[in-house]
Design an enzyme around this catalytic site. Sequence first.
Site, PDB file in Angstrom:
ATOM      1  N   ASP A 171       4.792   8.603   1.913  1.00  8.96           N
ATOM      2  CA  ASP A 171       3.922   7.627   2.047  1.00  8.96           C
ATOM      3  C   ASP A 171       4.644   6.180   2.248  1.00  8.96           C
ATOM      4  OD1 ASP A 171       0.879   6.834   1.039  1.00  8.96           O
ATOM      5  OD2 ASP A 171       2.149   5.653  -0.321  1.00  8.96           O
ATOM      6  N   TYR A 184       0.262  -3.548   0.189  1.00  9.08           N
ATOM      7  CA  TYR A 184      -0.670  -3.200   0.978  1.00  9.08           C
ATOM      8  C   TYR A 184      -0.919  -5.024   1.387  1.00  9.08           C
ATOM      9  CZ  TYR A 184      -1.363   1.326  -0.105  1.00  9.08           C
ATOM     10  OH  TYR A 184      -1.159   2.991  -0.265  1.00  9.08           O
ATOM     11  N   HIS A 186      -2.347  14.785   0.570  1.00  9.77           N
ATOM     12  CA  HIS A 186      -1.515  14.145   0.818  1.00  9.77           C
ATOM     13  C   HIS A 186       0.096  13.863   0.168  1.00  9.77           C
ATOM     14  CE1 HIS A 186      -0.501   9.879   1.507  1.00  9.77           C
ATOM     15  NE2 HIS A 186       0.418   9.690   0.750  1.00  9.77           N
TER      16      HIS A 186
END
Length: 274
Positions: free
Chosen positions: A97, A199, A254
């Site tokens: 990730d 982010y 994921h």
Amino acid sequence: MRVDARGLTFEVRTGGPEDGAPVLLLHGFPQHGGEWDDVVPALHAAGLRTYALDQRGYAQGARPAAVEAYRIPELVADAAGVLDALGVESAHVVGHDWGAIVAWGLAAAHPRRVRTLTAVSVPHPAAMAHALATDPQQKARSAYIALFRKPGKAEKVLLALNATALRKLLGGVGDAARVARYADPMREPGALTAALNWYRAMSGTDMKAVGPATVPTTFVWSDKDIAIGRTAAEACATHVTGDYRLVELSGVTHWIPDEAPGPLAEAILARVAA
């Protein structure tokens, strides 16, 4: 163990023979170095020494307040700084990730520090950019990022009602106890904000600055990943100039290190052996 690097204190989980070839393990959002716990036994059995890092924002001693402190160059410099502090000149690097983005950046900026690269779930940033520009499905898959970049609102949504949304996001990692293992630390004051700052600090400029990987590289992708589609996964090959393999796991989501630790360990060991 605690490791001091770049004025910060990181938590590092270590294991395996002390004289084994080093493996640096980089976790993703919203997890921590413990996400590798089911992967490392196979690596240790193969004679490798593992270092699973709690990265910037996740380790309590490495949680700066400014959003700009979470830009990709800072995250990459942390990984190199931890290797320095450990006395490790070069390592096999594995990232999942967001940890994969750090691993791609480390391999591009410091190829002499990376013996091999195994990136898990998230492809090279340029491959992601290609998919976002050409694949409407990838745009839809990445829509959640807009929420994550909103200070205050993202925390409110994810932590409401005993962190129901955060727990749902983590649903693929396993049972309720495993979900809680990752969700509960994010409920500590400031923890989720620090994790979301990855982010919020993300920029096209920093993503585009990540060059091609010249080291031997494996990209592990799963076809049930809701965040990363096939367009991005298959575009990854054009951004690696070293020996390259794409390993596709069927029926896996994921959360590969939690859901498929055995096949992931096999892919890592195959890359290391090659």
